[in-house]
Scaffold this active site. Structure first.
Site, mmCIF file in Angstrom:
data_model
loop_
_atom_site.group_PDB
_atom_site.id
_atom_site.type_symbol
_atom_site.label_atom_id
_atom_site.label_comp_id
_atom_site.label_asym_id
_atom_site.label_seq_id
_atom_site.Cartn_x
_atom_site.Cartn_y
_atom_site.Cartn_z
ATOM 1 C CG ASN A 1 7.706 -3.050 -10.221
ATOM 2 O OD1 ASN A 1 7.065 -2.129 -10.706
ATOM 3 N ND2 ASN A 1 7.144 -4.023 -9.520
ATOM 4 C CD GLU B 1 4.194 -10.618 -10.152
ATOM 5 O OE1 GLU B 1 5.212 -11.330 -10.162
ATOM 6 O OE2 GLU B 1 3.877 -9.866 -9.212
ATOM 7 C CG ASP C 1 -41.726 24.145 27.962
ATOM 8 O OD1 ASP C 1 -42.630 24.443 27.162
ATOM 9 O OD2 ASP C 1 -41.496 24.784 29.005
ATOM 10 C CG ASP D 1 1.705 1.137 -9.144
ATOM 11 O OD1 ASP D 1 1.912 -0.066 -8.886
ATOM 12 O OD2 ASP D 1 1.823 2.047 -8.297
#
Length: 453
Positions: free
Chosen positions: A336, A371, A53, A345
């Protein structure tokens, strides 16, 4: 369709009247007599839709609606404003406060039930999407809020053959939405299937054609099933309106159409569509992330383990060959150590790119971890798998890899090959034989392909 309906009114007689009408349609009714109590009930998740309301002491309905829509926990909750105010500006004020719909006292029973059913249907769809989002790890903080979604600049398809109505709608939507109009319902169906419309407005008084049939066709096609539909009906055409809502129409306007109400309803439907689209896109992205290796873009180990079994079962059932490659980048630790993990990466990403180009679309290429990589090849026997393995080996060794901040990096790969031997073979035995062949390739000097004995 049933739901828990919260009726909010400071007059007991009004509550009892709505409660009786809703209970007759098998809705469960919850009641509140003021705004704060209503907000608390909604926050506890004790209702599916709110009949609110407007004229209440203390906190009026507009403020209650704004607070509900501002909270992430209740922003998706449908709110229908109920008031004795009957001016179009009052309806628009409620819709702009975030209300999903507006009912004017004395409330028409058909309008009440149709609005509630339509909004409950929408909420059910949204709840399902949100539940799936939660199950995939997306929290409310990650899901875009409906209130933050823009409902402007939509693409609207109007299906109407009355020139005067088209002109009024075009004038109302100018500079707000892009309107495209079609008089032929079948052509409208083709256009909707071929284009991404944010909403379709369909007249139910088309000459020589039943607009309800077009609505049904929109809902039956995959391309248009999620498109919101807003129908325009004549006054007192309650039978067709009920039928339209049963068919899945989202909302309706009664002639003569008020310009501001039309704009508010179009905006509301476009916002809900865009919210649902974003939620589906978010879930799709999340599901893809769950089965994809983030670094290489290949499928991950989870996906491989789940689908390799299916490939083996299919090969056995169809008596077709199936072969497997396990690949291991040679001396990856040295890469690496010498060039850094960023260069490592880069090597993994480039290796994956070359691997994808060397296999077919039906082959399952995955990163097993580190890997190590796996390629499952349906409909491929051992001799052909050996040739594929050799092609991959040559693509890897044929050209040095490049990495930012590092010189060219020579990379080679060792590969083990196994093939399905019998109906008793399993994914584990297939992997074991390929792994044994891989280690033999490494023992024999690396940069070579070995076939399982």
């Amino acid at each position: 369709m049933t739901a828990r309906v919260l009726v909010v009114d400071d007059v007991v007689a009004n509550i009892k009247l709505l409660e009786a009408r809703l209970a007759a349609e098998y809705f469960e009714v919850v009641t509140a007599m003021n705004g704060p109590e209503a907000i608390e009930i909604c926050a506890r998740g004790q209702c599916d839709i709110v009949l609110l309301d407007v004229m209440m002491p203390g906190m009026d309905g507009f403020e209650v609606c704004r607070r509900l829509k501002a909270s992430p926990a209740t922003s998706q909750l449908p709110v229908v404003m109920v008031t004795a105010l009957d001016q179009p500006a009052d309806r628009v004020a409620g819709l702009e406060a975030g209300a999903d719909d507006f009912l004017t006292k004395p409330i028409n029973d058909i309008a009440l039930i149709t609005r509630v059913k339509s909004l409950v249907r929408l909420k059910t769809i949204t709840d399902e999407l949100l539940a799936r989002a939660k199950s995939t790890g997306i929290g409310f903080d990650d899901v875009v809020d409906l209130a933050a979604v823009d409902g402007a600049s939509g693409r609207v398809l109007l299906v109407e053959d009355k020139a005067a109505t088209v002109d009024r709608v075009r004038s109302a939507l100018a500079n707000v939405h892009a309107l495209e109009q079609e008089t032929d319902p079948q052509e409208a169906l083709f256009r909707a299937a071929e284009n991404d419309y944010d909403l379709a407005m369909v007249s139910l008084t088309l000459a020589g054609f039943d607009g309800l049939r077009l609505c049904s066709q929109f809902r039956s096609l995959d391309r248009t099933r999620q498109m919101p539909i807003l129908v325009v009906v004549d006054p007192d055409d309650n039978a067709r309106l009920l039928r339209a809502l049963d068919l899945g129409v989202n909302d309706y306007l009664v002639r003569p159409v008020d310009r501001n109400e039309m704009l508010a309803r179009i905006k509301s439907q476009i916002r809900r569509k865009r919210f649902a689209d974003r939620l589906r896109d978010t879930m799709q992205t999340t599901m893809e992330m769950a089965i994809t290796d983030g670094l290489t873009g290949l499928h991950n180990r989870r996906y491989l383990e789940r689908h390799l079994g299916v490939l083996v079962q299919q090969a056995v059932a169809r008596t077709k060959p199936l072969s497997l490659l396990i690949l291991d980048i040679d001396h990856f630790k040295a890469i690496n150590d010498e060039h850094g993990h960023a260069a490592g990466d880069d090597v993994l990403r480039e290796f994956s790119r070359r691997l994808r180009k060397a296999v077919r679309g039906i082959d399952l290429a995955s990163r097993l971890g580190g890997e190590e990589f796996v390629v499952a090849m349906p409909d491929t026997d051992g001799a052909l798998a050996l040739l594929v393995g050799e092609r991959i080996r040559q693509k890897i060794a044929g050209k040095p890899f490049q990495s930012e901040g590092a010189n060219s990096i020579p990379v080679t790969v060792s590969i083990g090959v196994s093939s399905l031997l019998s109906a008793n073979d399993t994914p584990q035995s297939l992997m074991k034989r390929a792994d044994d062949a891989l280690y033999r390739a490494k023992r024999e000097g690396r940069n070579r392909v070995a076939v399982a004995a």
